[in-house]
Scaffold this active site. Sequence first.
Site, PDB file in Angstrom:
ATOM      1  N   GLY A  96       0.711  -1.592   0.042  1.00  0.00           N
ATOM      2  CA  GLY A  96       0.370  -0.170  -0.226  1.00  0.00           C
ATOM      3  C   GLY A  96       0.638   1.313  -0.162  1.00  0.00           C
ATOM      4  CG  LEU A  97       2.494   2.578   3.222  1.00  0.00           C
ATOM      5  CD1 LEU A  97       3.890   2.667   3.735  1.00  0.00           C
ATOM      6  CD2 LEU A  97       1.270   3.988   4.028  1.00  0.00           C
ATOM      7  CB  CYS A  98       0.685   3.569  -3.756  1.00  0.00           C
ATOM      8  SG  CYS A  98      -0.286   1.834  -3.645  1.00  0.00           S
ATOM      9  N   GLY A  99      -1.092   5.681  -2.099  1.00  0.00           N
ATOM     10  CA  GLY A  99      -2.843   6.144  -2.527  1.00  0.00           C
ATOM     11  C   GLY A  99      -4.015   5.681  -2.571  1.00  0.00           C
TER      12      GLY A  99
END
Length: 308
Positions: free
Chosen positions: A87-90
Amino acid sequence: MANLREIRNRIDSVENTKQVTRAMKMVAAAKLRRAQERIFQTRPYAYKIGELISHLKSELDPTAHPFFQAPEEAEGTLVIVVTADRGLCGAFNSNVINTAEDLIETEYPGTHRQDELFLLCVGEKGHRHFQKRDHRLVGDYQGVFDGLSFDVARQIIQDAAEGFERGIWGEVKLVYNEFKNTIVQNQIVEPLLPIPEERFETPAMKEEADLFDLPQNGQAVDYLFEPDARGLLDELVPRYLYYQMWRALLESNAAEQGARMVAMDNATSNAEELIEDLTLEYNRARQNAITMELLDIASGAEALSDSE
């Protein structure tokens, strides 16, 4: 003093988070540059081989190759969904997952209940999402983006082609994020099997048609084939499918890094703003504490003078 300590701890915590997000942004930027280079090397070949296959299919009858038409009595559908492993990609993962769910709801509303809809999820995020919703999953392609290679694309196509030839599913569709720039990704739903009549064009393909000297659909192009058109099919069709899948994986990988770079840049900016707000709050609290101490001293001095 306890309040000051809490604010100071929060400032230190946000500062640590800012350092992490800044580092992740730099890592994503470096990976993005490499991913873009691989895309620019792959796109021309993938686009051109698609043009050749489209021309061959228009020249030959539909029975010239088993991948030109769906097997008889095949009612199932395979949807290949390409997401990220992390994750951590908008909204990168949610966008492509929502696109896949919209495709399922609009085009195959009853096939899921009839156990005729199959999903092949590339990437951990998509795999877990659809696994929790009791979809029928094919294969396990989690964690492939750490060491992404052409063999992954080849294995995915082999799994899809095997089910197609056995009549388990009569069509295969591919859902992925196409890289446009670091801010924008195009959500693509691409037909894979049976091979479509006309070459499928993505938004990036339309924009780069002139750059790669690619004719638009509808433009006639003459080719001379040696030894003959039919003899080339067995060699070109698998290669065409491999490279369409490989291009989709590279597009998704580059789009993921671009989305992560933007997300981490926004997170870093938000952390800096939060640190400014907390610093202001800390200074105000410290000023209030000093004021209260001065008042206590003044009150104590006045009490002593009165007692004398």
